[in-house]
Design a protein around this motif. Structure first.
Motif, short mmCIF file in Angstrom:
data_model
loop_
_atom_site.label_atom_id
_atom_site.label_comp_id
_atom_site.label_asym_id
_atom_site.label_seq_id
_atom_site.Cartn_x
_atom_site.Cartn_y
_atom_site.Cartn_z
N ARG A 277 0.82 -1.21 0.00
CA ARG A 277 0.00 0.00 0.00
C ARG A 277 0.85 1.25 0.00
N ARG A 278 1.96 1.22 0.68
CA ARG A 278 2.81 2.40 0.82
C ARG A 278 4.01 2.36 -0.13
N ALA A 279 3.92 1.57 -1.17
CA ALA A 279 5.06 1.43 -2.07
C ALA A 279 5.44 2.77 -2.69
N GLY A 280 4.47 3.61 -3.00
CA GLY A 280 4.77 4.91 -3.58
C GLY A 280 5.59 5.76 -2.62
N ALA A 281 5.26 5.71 -1.33
CA ALA A 281 6.00 6.48 -0.34
C ALA A 281 7.42 5.94 -0.18
N LEU A 282 7.58 4.63 -0.26
CA LEU A 282 8.92 4.05 -0.14
C LEU A 282 9.76 4.37 -1.37
N ARG A 283 9.14 4.42 -2.52
CA ARG A 283 9.89 4.74 -3.73
C ARG A 283 10.37 6.18 -3.74
N ALA A 284 9.67 7.03 -3.02
CA ALA A 284 10.07 8.44 -2.96
C ALA A 284 11.28 8.64 -2.06
N LEU A 285 11.58 7.66 -1.21
CA LEU A 285 12.74 7.77 -0.31
C LEU A 285 14.01 7.33 -1.02
N PRO A 286 15.14 7.75 -0.48
CA PRO A 286 16.41 7.21 -0.99
C PRO A 286 16.48 5.70 -0.70
N PRO A 287 17.18 4.94 -1.49
CA PRO A 287 17.22 3.48 -1.30
C PRO A 287 17.64 3.04 0.10
N ALA A 288 18.60 3.73 0.71
CA ALA A 288 19.04 3.32 2.05
C ALA A 288 17.92 3.51 3.08
N GLY A 289 17.21 4.62 3.00
CA GLY A 289 16.10 4.87 3.93
C GLY A 289 14.96 3.88 3.72
N ALA A 290 14.67 3.57 2.45
CA ALA A 290 13.61 2.60 2.15
C ALA A 290 13.97 1.22 2.68
#
Length: 94
Positions: free
Chosen positions: A8-21
Motif C-alpha cells: 500500500r505504501r510502495a509509492g512512499a517508499l519509492r520516494a525515499l532514498p534506497p538506504a532509507g527505504a
C-alpha cells in the motif's frame, strides 16, 4: 501483514532514498512489528481493553461504596434512630 502495508505504501517508499527505504522495510519485517500487526495480537488487544474496562468498573464500584459508607458515618445521628413511640417513651420517663 507487514508486506501488505509495504504494497500500500510502495509509492512512499519509492520516494525515499534506497538506504532509507531499506531501513523502513527492515523495521517493518522485524519480529516485534510482525507480532504487533498479527491478527492474534489484535485479539489480545481487545482482551486487554475489556480487562481494563471491567477492572475500572470494579474500582469505581468500590470507590462509590466507600464514599457511601463515609457519607453514612458522617451524617448518622443516634437520636434519630428510634421511631415516634420510642421518643415519647424516653420523654415520658424523664
Amino acid at each position: 501483514m507487514a508486506h501488505r502495508l509495504l504494497r500500500r505504501r510502495a509509492g512512499a517508499l519509492r520516494a525515499l532514498p534506497p538506504a532509507g527505504a531499506r531501513r523502513i522495510t527492515a523495521v517493518l519485517h522485524s519480529p516485534p512489528v510482525r507480532f504487533a500487526v498479527h491478527p492474534a495480537s489484535a485479539a489480545g488487544h481487545w482482551l486487554m481493553a475489556a480487562h481494563f474496562l471491567l477492572s475500572g468498573c470494579l474500582f469505581a464500584h468500590a470507590i462509590a461504596e466507600l464514599l457511601l459508607a463515609v457519607a453514612l458515618v458522617t451524617t448518622w445521628r443516634p437520636e434519630r434512630r428510634g421511631g415516634a413511640r420510642e421518643r415519647s417513651r424516653t420523654a415520658a420517663s424523664l
